[in-house]
Motif scaffolding. Sequence first.
Motif: not given
Length: 841
Positions: A38-53, A57-62, A116-121
Amino acid sequence: MSERRFNPAVADARWQAVWDERESFRAGARPGAPKSYVLEMFPYPSGRIHIGHVRNYSMGDVLARFRRMRGHDVLHPMGWDAFGMPAENAAMEKGVHPGAWTRSNIQAMKAQLKRLGFALDWSRELATCEPDYYGQEQALFLDLYEAGLVYRKESAVNWDPVDMTVLANEQVIDGRGWRSGALVEKRKLSQWFLKITDFADDLLAGLGDLDKWPDKVRLMQENWIGKSVGLQFSFALETPVEGIERLEVFSTRPDTIFGASFAAIAADHPIALALAQQDADLAAFAEECRRTGTAAAEVETQEKKGYDTGLSVVHPFDPDWKLPLFVANFVLMDYGTGAVMGVPAHDQRDLDFARKYMLPVERVVAPAGEESAPIHDEAYTGPGKLVNSRFLDGMAVEAAKTEVIARAEAGGWGKGTTVWRLRDWGVSRQRYWGTPIPFIHCAGCGVVPVPKDQLPVVLPEDVSFDTPGNPLDRHPTWKHVDCPRCGKAAVRETDTLDTFVDSSWYFIRFASQPSDKPFDREEAESWLPVGQYIGGIEHAILHLLYARFWTRALNHIQKIGITEPFESLFTQGMVTHETYQAPDGRWLSPEEVVRREGAYFVDGTGEAVTLGRVVKMSKSKKNVVDPDEIIQRYGADAVRWFMLSDSPPERDLPWTEAGIDGAWRFVNRLWRIFGKVTETGNGAIDKALDRKLHQTIDGVARDVEALAFNKAVAKIYELANAIEKADPSASRADAIRTLALLVAPMTPHLAEEAWAEMGGEGLIADAMWPVVDPALLVEDEVTIAVQVQGKLRDTLTVAKGTDKATLEALALAAPNVVRTLDGAAPKKVIVVPDRLVNVVI
């Protein structure tokens, strides 16, 4: 537990620490289990995540957590698409090194994601700006070079004068650079290219197998690849130019050849270049053409301009028919042959050009009844029969195409040909913060690949951004190197790779990360293709097409055994928010606005605020919500629940305070329900609750697999209602424990806290999904409507299949029916089994 509110500040931190300590989400820990990537498109490190992120990532995490509960070995990684112009812009604006700026941003965003508690490796975390990643990318680039899929040539390019770099056509939006917004210019530079056109047919055919991709994305790629079948042919020049006697053109509409009124060539066409040496006005016009971009969108929308060369070409079917030859700004040398046949009546671009230069406009295709209808301001591109076309008259369009191609081939002046809109991928970028292209330029040996044992070619740290342009090009030492072939002084290639190369194979590196090669084929193939890929539709061409090509290229050189990288693709909607404007027109953030009695005011001043449209969150309109503040106030689970519950995931999600408040209330409602697990009743079974429970287990599982999270949420609401309304004398413990398991993928901290207090075994993150009793999925009771004279008077709950006589007897004994009849005998009783009883009096 039920007498206190859920405390997310304590629970979130506690369970995140436990998951980290136990490496709960490390992939590969379940040998022999089915694998799920399961993979979400990885983010550009702009400095802060936004609500869209957060939504993405919540969808992929579920899904990742759910599949772990279903017994899968899940790969759910995270990394950083870390190269690119924003880092260099920050270096120029803030005086910081791009590497320091990027790595600092990565640490900040990683901390936000962990909250946010995402189940990430996290053991597989990668950043494309680190040599252990881009060095392997250089090795793959050299492999493709050796296979003939990489080449260098001089080419007309889109040049961004602000970012001082080349842009791909896809990166030019309405004639402007996609990042800087500057008007793009056309220049000629030596560039590195990847032969994506070698795979055009396969990329197009492969779309047919991607049945788990959105139709819209497949159509966008199909149009971008742009397969066209037509006629490649040549006009004879009435007067040869510098030995050139014929003008090669390609047309997808050879049926319209008798509607031609001019021919046009690009400013860089050999004929134009030859003529410009003797014609200063033409040379000036050609230079004006070069100052415009090469993107298709800009070419189509710009004003159509031409220069009459004074030359003519001869119509292939009539030696006495001469067509004027123009140099035109809408013809590009890199597209087709750099020359076109102009048919104004049936091409809007040609029509606009013809009207401007007063050229003939002859209709040659017409629907029935409009054979003599003139063409006004709009070209006709619809179906019809051929008219004004000599031997083609009366033919349908396709038949006419076939006839013209056949005659051209018989006459030796043309042939049927397939062409593609897709062009080879120019990957050179004149910037510092990117993957160095691993080649060396030697005066004696030419362009020489860097030996693989000298990889990675590492970016130098000591660079200056005091002046525009590429710091690598002016570095005093880094670019100077000995030629690996002859040993003489040489220079490194100072262009770096387009960052879309970095994201074209990162999903493979996630699956396998050996230190001595880009990936291990067997290990990578054990995970690939990605089972579920999630990201925005804005990447339908830029990223997804390139990733499909790169995978095919690696397959071509036998590096990997797959051709499609992503089995299933889901494109989520955006998160939106209403906008606010102060009286002076400036945009206001939500924190600057207060609401009183249905009106909005500037906080502190009391000025009236204009409420604007609900649009995508953006910094420019200041309608953004800081995830950190929301998490601090409500906890991670309430934020996650809101992201999943209020809108179908493929649609935009309007962010509202009422919505997040409602999510927080439901989190606490669940907490109170979990606190009732010890209220066992007398041990009786509530059959209705038991049935509802198993229907919910089954339904939520189906919805999560389908990414229909809002439907799964609705079913959980219904189960919570059923638990609260159940017979208080019956045991609800099993239903409550099962409810905790069902919400565990969505509200994992709440579920872990409840599981621990319930005395559940181990972590709920490691628990199995509850087993469904199939017998309870089948309804064995039905509700029967009881009517008198067609009006509902009562209902009966009976066993499914109850016979008519029993239903009639039960209906006539129903209290409301007895009162309505008031002693009168019914004339007739109509019984529809399993549905209704109607008493007629």
